[in-house]
Design a protein around this motif. Sequence first.
Motif, PDB file in Angstrom:
ATOM      1  N   GLN A  44      22.516  13.026  34.312  1.00 12.51           N
ATOM      2  CA  GLN A  44      22.609  11.576  34.192  1.00 12.51           C
ATOM      3  C   GLN A  44      24.063  11.146  34.296  1.00 12.51           C
ATOM      4  O   GLN A  44      24.973  11.914  33.991  1.00 12.51           O
ATOM      5  CB  GLN A  44      22.015  11.096  32.875  1.00 12.51           C
ATOM      6  CG  GLN A  44      22.780  11.569  31.649  1.00 12.51           C
ATOM      7  CD  GLN A  44      21.997  11.368  30.366  1.00 12.51           C
ATOM      8  OE1 GLN A  44      20.783  11.545  30.343  1.00 12.51           O
ATOM      9  NE2 GLN A  44      22.698  10.994  29.301  1.00 12.51           N
ATOM     10  N   LEU A  45      24.237   9.918  34.729  1.00 10.58           N
ATOM     11  CA  LEU A  45      25.557   9.285  34.736  1.00 10.58           C
ATOM     12  C   LEU A  45      25.625   8.462  33.460  1.00 10.58           C
ATOM     13  O   LEU A  45      24.744   7.626  33.220  1.00 10.58           O
ATOM     14  CB  LEU A  45      25.707   8.401  35.972  1.00 10.58           C
ATOM     15  CG  LEU A  45      27.071   7.758  36.186  1.00 10.58           C
ATOM     16  CD1 LEU A  45      28.097   8.837  36.531  1.00 10.58           C
ATOM     17  CD2 LEU A  45      26.997   6.742  37.317  1.00 10.58           C
ATOM     18  N   ASN A  46      26.622   8.740  32.644  1.00 13.21           N
ATOM     19  CA  ASN A  46      26.767   8.035  31.378  1.00 13.21           C
ATOM     20  C   ASN A  46      27.868   7.005  31.446  1.00 13.21           C
ATOM     21  O   ASN A  46      28.911   7.235  32.059  1.00 13.21           O
ATOM     22  CB  ASN A  46      27.130   9.017  30.256  1.00 13.21           C
ATOM     23  CG  ASN A  46      25.935   9.480  29.487  1.00 13.21           C
ATOM     24  OD1 ASN A  46      24.875   9.700  30.052  1.00 13.21           O
ATOM     25  ND2 ASN A  46      26.109   9.648  28.186  1.00 13.21           N
ATOM     26  N   LYS A  47      27.641   5.885  30.767  1.00  9.21           N
ATOM     27  CA  LYS A  47      28.700   4.913  30.467  1.00  9.21           C
ATOM     28  C   LYS A  47      28.890   5.030  28.964  1.00  9.21           C
ATOM     29  O   LYS A  47      27.956   4.743  28.194  1.00  9.21           O
ATOM     30  CB  LYS A  47      28.299   3.498  30.851  1.00  9.21           C
ATOM     31  CG  LYS A  47      29.324   2.452  30.424  1.00  9.21           C
ATOM     32  CD  LYS A  47      28.869   1.042  30.748  1.00  9.21           C
ATOM     33  CE  LYS A  47      29.837   0.016  30.195  1.00  9.21           C
ATOM     34  NZ  LYS A  47      29.333  -1.353  30.418  1.00  9.21           N
ATOM     35  N   ASN A  48      30.046   5.501  28.573  1.00 12.73           N
ATOM     36  CA  ASN A  48      30.323   5.832  27.180  1.00 12.73           C
ATOM     37  C   ASN A  48      29.283   6.857  26.725  1.00 12.73           C
ATOM     38  O   ASN A  48      29.118   7.866  27.383  1.00 12.73           O
ATOM     39  CB  ASN A  48      30.405   4.575  26.322  1.00 12.73           C
ATOM     40  CG  ASN A  48      31.557   3.685  26.774  1.00 12.73           C
ATOM     41  OD1 ASN A  48      32.647   4.165  27.063  1.00 12.73           O
ATOM     42  ND2 ASN A  48      31.323   2.382  26.857  1.00 12.73           N
ATOM     43  N   ASP A  49      28.568   6.617  25.647  1.00 12.53           N
ATOM     44  CA  ASP A  49      27.613   7.619  25.179  1.00 12.53           C
ATOM     45  C   ASP A  49      26.171   7.272  25.529  1.00 12.53           C
ATOM     46  O   ASP A  49      25.242   7.850  24.969  1.00 12.53           O
ATOM     47  CB  ASP A  49      27.770   7.811  23.663  1.00 12.53           C
ATOM     48  CG  ASP A  49      29.115   8.442  23.318  1.00 12.53           C
ATOM     49  OD1 ASP A  49      29.542   9.337  24.072  1.00 12.53           O
ATOM     50  OD2 ASP A  49      29.734   8.032  22.329  1.00 12.53           O
ATOM     51  N   GLN A  50      25.984   6.357  26.474  1.00  9.46           N
ATOM     52  CA  GLN A  50      24.643   5.930  26.852  1.00  9.46           C
ATOM     53  C   GLN A  50      24.328   6.287  28.302  1.00  9.46           C
ATOM     54  O   GLN A  50      25.179   6.112  29.182  1.00  9.46           O
ATOM     55  CB  GLN A  50      24.503   4.410  26.688  1.00  9.46           C
ATOM     56  CG  GLN A  50      24.694   3.933  25.267  1.00  9.46           C
ATOM     57  CD  GLN A  50      23.668   4.527  24.318  1.00  9.46           C
ATOM     58  OE1 GLN A  50      22.479   4.550  24.592  1.00  9.46           O
ATOM     59  NE2 GLN A  50      24.143   5.053  23.192  1.00  9.46           N
ATOM     60  N   PRO A  51      23.102   6.757  28.566  1.00  8.21           N
ATOM     61  CA  PRO A  51      22.718   7.014  29.963  1.00  8.21           C
ATOM     62  C   PRO A  51      22.716   5.705  30.755  1.00  8.21           C
ATOM     63  O   PRO A  51      22.262   4.677  30.257  1.00  8.21           O
ATOM     64  CB  PRO A  51      21.296   7.569  29.868  1.00  8.21           C
ATOM     65  CG  PRO A  51      20.992   7.735  28.427  1.00  8.21           C
ATOM     66  CD  PRO A  51      22.047   7.046  27.629  1.00  8.21           C
ATOM     67  N   TYR A  52      23.260   5.748  31.954  1.00 12.55           N
ATOM     68  CA  TYR A  52      23.285   4.563  32.819  1.00 12.55           C
ATOM     69  C   TYR A  52      22.265   4.711  33.948  1.00 12.55           C
ATOM     70  O   TYR A  52      21.560   3.775  34.274  1.00 12.55           O
ATOM     71  CB  TYR A  52      24.702   4.359  33.375  1.00 12.55           C
ATOM     72  CG  TYR A  52      24.917   2.976  33.938  1.00 12.55           C
ATOM     73  CD1 TYR A  52      25.212   1.904  33.105  1.00 12.55           C
ATOM     74  CD2 TYR A  52      24.815   2.733  35.303  1.00 12.55           C
ATOM     75  CE1 TYR A  52      25.408   0.638  33.611  1.00 12.55           C
ATOM     76  CE2 TYR A  52      25.014   1.463  35.816  1.00 12.55           C
ATOM     77  CZ  TYR A  52      25.297   0.422  34.969  1.00 12.55           C
ATOM     78  OH  TYR A  52      25.484  -0.833  35.479  1.00 12.55           O
ATOM     79  N   ILE A  53      22.228   5.906  34.546  1.00 14.57           N
ATOM     80  CA  ILE A  53      21.249   6.201  35.594  1.00 14.57           C
ATOM     81  C   ILE A  53      20.958   7.700  35.540  1.00 14.57           C
ATOM     82  O   ILE A  53      21.834   8.503  35.260  1.00 14.57           O
ATOM     83  CB  ILE A  53      21.756   5.755  36.988  1.00 14.57           C
ATOM     84  CG1 ILE A  53      20.657   5.912  38.031  1.00 14.57           C
ATOM     85  CG2 ILE A  53      23.000   6.493  37.382  1.00 14.57           C
ATOM     86  CD1 ILE A  53      20.981   5.247  39.368  1.00 14.57           C
ATOM     87  N   LEU A  54      19.693   8.043  35.814  1.00 11.29           N
ATOM     88  CA  LEU A  54      19.259   9.433  35.734  1.00 11.29           C
ATOM     89  C   LEU A  54      19.186  10.060  37.117  1.00 11.29           C
ATOM     90  O   LEU A  54      18.888   9.382  38.099  1.00 11.29           O
ATOM     91  CB  LEU A  54      17.883   9.518  35.070  1.00 11.29           C
ATOM     92  CG  LEU A  54      17.758   8.864  33.688  1.00 11.29           C
ATOM     93  CD1 LEU A  54      16.332   8.992  33.175  1.00 11.29           C
ATOM     94  CD2 LEU A  54      18.749   9.456  32.710  1.00 11.29           C
TER      95      LEU A  54
END
Length: 179
Positions: free
Chosen positions: A116-126
Amino acid sequence: MNMCPTIAILIALSLPFMACSSQSCVLDILDEFNEMKVDIAKSKAACATGKPAFFAALTPHFTLTGIDDVLKFDDVRVNRGGAYDPSTGVFTATVQGLYHFSCMILANHRAVVHYQLNKNDQPYILGYSHRGAAADSSTISAVIELIVGDRVFVKHRDAAAEVVYGEAHTSFSGYFIHE
């Protein structure tokens, strides 16, 4: 190539010289022109450093062993602004605005990779590179709005060990689009 703008600029620059009757007037105009050139050069330099961009590839095969493993793309080929850190695999925004990120993952021979691509500690896109006849790849890309200090990185999203193929077949890139 259209030369009209160049001719117009030359005429505009020469008009003050035609109106000047003294050498000091001409020198004043030349000083102003040189100051403009310096300002333009500074402006270009500020733009070049103010727009982060990076491209990094993975050279060794990389085994993702846990759900929190971050891929560290070690072969950094472009890193304008120095915002990508190959030791951590993290891009940290130095300028607020819109960015484009892309990641291509090649799964090692008949394997799968959940990422996944994360923005900070949250998934942005899988992303998911599925089991193919040999090696198979997948690409994810996203436009993300970032503020200064936001972090973007590629992270494993499965508990099972999975192998990512290196040798520059796997890559991560990002660049600033607009404020």
